[in-house]
Design a protein around this motif. Sequence first.
Motif, PDB file in Angstrom:
ATOM      1  N   LYS A  10       0.830  -1.206   0.000  1.00 27.20           N
ATOM      2  CA  LYS A  10       0.000   0.000   0.000  1.00 27.20           C
ATOM      3  C   LYS A  10       0.863   1.253   0.000  1.00 27.20           C
ATOM      4  O   LYS A  10       0.585   2.223  -0.716  1.00 27.20           O
ATOM      5  CB  LYS A  10      -0.934  -0.010   1.211  1.00 27.20           C
ATOM      6  N   VAL A  11       1.922   1.246   0.810  1.00 30.16           N
ATOM      7  CA  VAL A  11       2.827   2.406   0.852  1.00 30.16           C
ATOM      8  C   VAL A  11       3.473   2.629  -0.521  1.00 30.16           C
ATOM      9  O   VAL A  11       3.636   3.769  -0.970  1.00 30.16           O
ATOM     10  CB  VAL A  11       3.910   2.206   1.932  1.00 30.16           C
ATOM     11  N   MET A  12       3.821   1.539  -1.197  1.00 29.23           N
ATOM     12  CA  MET A  12       4.442   1.636  -2.524  1.00 29.23           C
ATOM     13  C   MET A  12       3.424   1.852  -3.642  1.00 29.23           C
ATOM     14  O   MET A  12       3.813   2.068  -4.790  1.00 29.23           O
ATOM     15  CB  MET A  12       5.251   0.376  -2.813  1.00 29.23           C
ATOM     16  N   GLY A  13       2.135   1.775  -3.308  1.00 24.83           N
ATOM     17  CA  GLY A  13       1.099   1.971  -4.317  1.00 24.83           C
ATOM     18  C   GLY A  13       0.881   0.780  -5.211  1.00 24.83           C
ATOM     19  O   GLY A  13       0.432   0.928  -6.359  1.00 24.83           O
ATOM     20  N   LEU A  14       1.173  -0.417  -4.727  1.00 24.81           N
ATOM     21  CA  LEU A  14       1.066  -1.634  -5.532  1.00 24.81           C
ATOM     22  C   LEU A  14      -0.245  -2.368  -5.259  1.00 24.81           C
ATOM     23  O   LEU A  14      -0.684  -2.473  -4.118  1.00 24.81           O
ATOM     24  CB  LEU A  14       2.228  -2.575  -5.220  1.00 24.81           C
ATOM     25  N   ALA A  57      16.386 -15.808   5.385  1.00 22.90           N
ATOM     26  CA  ALA A  57      17.532 -15.353   6.175  1.00 22.90           C
ATOM     27  C   ALA A  57      17.224 -14.050   6.899  1.00 22.90           C
ATOM     28  O   ALA A  57      17.954 -13.656   7.813  1.00 22.90           O
ATOM     29  CB  ALA A  57      18.752 -15.173   5.273  1.00 22.90           C
ATOM     30  N   GLY A  58      16.158 -13.358   6.459  1.00 21.74           N
ATOM     31  CA  GLY A  58      15.727 -12.135   7.125  1.00 21.74           C
ATOM     32  C   GLY A  58      16.468 -10.887   6.700  1.00 21.74           C
ATOM     33  O   GLY A  58      16.322  -9.836   7.330  1.00 21.74           O
ATOM     34  N   ILE A  59      17.256 -10.968   5.609  1.00 23.13           N
ATOM     35  CA  ILE A  59      18.006  -9.777   5.189  1.00 23.13           C
ATOM     36  C   ILE A  59      17.237  -8.945   4.160  1.00 23.13           C
ATOM     37  O   ILE A  59      17.670  -7.848   3.795  1.00 23.13           O
ATOM     38  CB  ILE A  59      19.414 -10.144   4.664  1.00 23.13           C
ATOM     39  N   SER A  60      16.110  -9.437   3.699  1.00 25.92           N
ATOM     40  CA  SER A  60      15.120  -8.656   2.963  1.00 25.92           C
ATOM     41  C   SER A  60      13.840  -9.483   2.935  1.00 25.92           C
ATOM     42  O   SER A  60      13.899 -10.714   2.878  1.00 25.92           O
ATOM     43  CB  SER A  60      15.578  -8.280   1.552  1.00 25.92           C
ATOM     44  N   LEU A  61      12.696  -8.810   2.965  1.00 23.60           N
ATOM     45  CA  LEU A  61      11.418  -9.495   3.148  1.00 23.60           C
ATOM     46  C   LEU A  61      10.481  -9.247   1.967  1.00 23.60           C
ATOM     47  O   LEU A  61      10.373  -8.125   1.458  1.00 23.60           O
ATOM     48  CB  LEU A  61      10.748  -9.021   4.438  1.00 23.60           C
ATOM     49  N   LEU A  62       9.789 -10.280   1.565  1.00 24.50           N
ATOM     50  CA  LEU A  62       8.929 -10.238   0.381  1.00 24.50           C
ATOM     51  C   LEU A  62       7.792  -9.228   0.512  1.00 24.50           C
ATOM     52  O   LEU A  62       7.120  -9.151   1.546  1.00 24.50           O
ATOM     53  CB  LEU A  62       8.331 -11.618   0.131  1.00 24.50           C
ATOM     54  N   VAL A  63       7.575  -8.490  -0.586  1.00 22.82           N
ATOM     55  CA  VAL A  63       6.431  -7.580  -0.694  1.00 22.82           C
ATOM     56  C   VAL A  63       5.535  -7.981  -1.863  1.00 22.82           C
ATOM     57  O   VAL A  63       4.328  -8.113  -1.718  1.00 22.82           O
ATOM     58  CB  VAL A  63       6.885  -6.116  -0.861  1.00 22.82           C
ATOM     59  N   ALA A  64       6.136  -8.179  -3.056  1.00 22.38           N
ATOM     60  CA  ALA A  64       5.319  -8.470  -4.231  1.00 22.38           C
ATOM     61  C   ALA A  64       6.107  -9.265  -5.263  1.00 22.38           C
ATOM     62  O   ALA A  64       7.336  -9.135  -5.364  1.00 22.38           O
ATOM     63  CB  ALA A  64       4.811  -7.175  -4.852  1.00 22.38           C
TER      64      ALA A  64
END
Length: 477
Positions: free
Chosen positions: A220-224, A460-467
């Motif tokens: 939502k923040v990214m407008g996706l 691994a927690g070094i980046s988390l899925l959004v889309a």
Amino acid sequence: MENVLKKITNYKWELPKTYKKGMKVPAYFYINRELMDILERDAVEQAANVATMPGIQYASLVMPDVHVGYGFPIGGVAGFDAEEGVVSPGGVGFDINCGVRVLRSNLTVDEVRPKIKELIDELFVAVPSGVGSEGRLRVTDDELDEIFVKGAEWAVRNGFGTKEDLKHCEENGCLEGGRGDVVSKKAKNRGKPQLGTLGSGNHFLEVQYVEKIYNEEAAKVMGLEEGMVTVMIHCGSRGLGHQVCTDSLEVLNRAVRKYHISLPDKQLACAPIKSREGEDYFAGMAASANYAWANRQIITHWTRETFEKIFGSDLGMDLIYDVAHNIAKFEEHYVNGEKMKLCIHRKGATRAFGRNSKELPEDYTKIGQPVLIPGSMGTASYILLGTEKAMKETFGSTCHGSGRVMSRAMAKRKLRGSRVKDELARKGIYVRATHGAILAEEAPQAYKLSDVVVDVVHNAGISLLVARLRPIGVAKG
């Protein structure tokens, strides 16, 4: 490789300092067992070699899209003490600030798919691509020097986009310290005609749609929204950056001898950050990075114009974010509990800063930095978020793409461009390229699955899925 690497978690493995004489720090590999099976021994050696370099801090880091590169492995990250450490072209690469950006739109996949061939054909004309391709712009020497200093800001001030675009670029589209006086005439002559071009190799302009949302708040923040059409632009500093790297390697090979630096591999040529040679390389690298940001900004403008030509105005084609893949930058990070200024080298790796980082635009400070991970024509691309864990473990870094499993030469031997194009068409993906060999070199089969690579960094927690983004049309060099 399990006899060499020590398991820390299912997604993180350690190469201890005892592996090779001279290693000052361990190396950490972010991989799973599936990727372990195809991990190149030479890439392990390269990660160990990086760990021997002067001033390296904490660890030599390796992302899951790892494969053998020049000096450093591609997918390699290293931080060097800003006072006592070194700067190395091998830790940045030849395609300086090869990077990727994503635009969102108000269009849906159902609206765009019927016109995808027309759209890609128009984009292929609007944005020149291919080896040695020349752009629609002609800049003067003075303008080129200004681009070296101002980056994407130069493009915006000259009518290519808006100030909002700059806010959504890493470093606001400009790395401080770029200087034209350290860039050779040959490099400038290569760069002048190529501004506003994609280039060749793995560079592309891809029309996609949002297939799946994993994190509703961040999306939502990214407008996706699911079904929304997006555009991904992947390119860098073209012949200019390649020449700057080539020129610098000659100088820094001499600097290694001058400063009595002991290296296990001459491809790690470097110089003390505080030396004249080190400062000049950084200035030329920054100039190339700024050229790359201007390049992507110009391509963005022409992409918007092409969409408007086919679909009309008010398409809401806002820039979500732009990240660099091949770059060295000065950043502050904690090492053993102490805040240090480091020269972070990311080679085939993406910055992934967590929430509340002062470097992020205001709209992303509460969720973290958007991380953009491209696929390979027929495979999915992903948008993720940087995390606090990445800040602690990887200098705020994550993977940058899928990572090759076939060399370009091998891919051309095993695959035919016409067959690749037909296979993609059967999946509903229209591809336009300068020649068939490019499609063979860049076929999905030549790369690791982006799904697997992204699964590692997420778990691994070094980046988390959004889309997850699915391609429907691709323009290739």
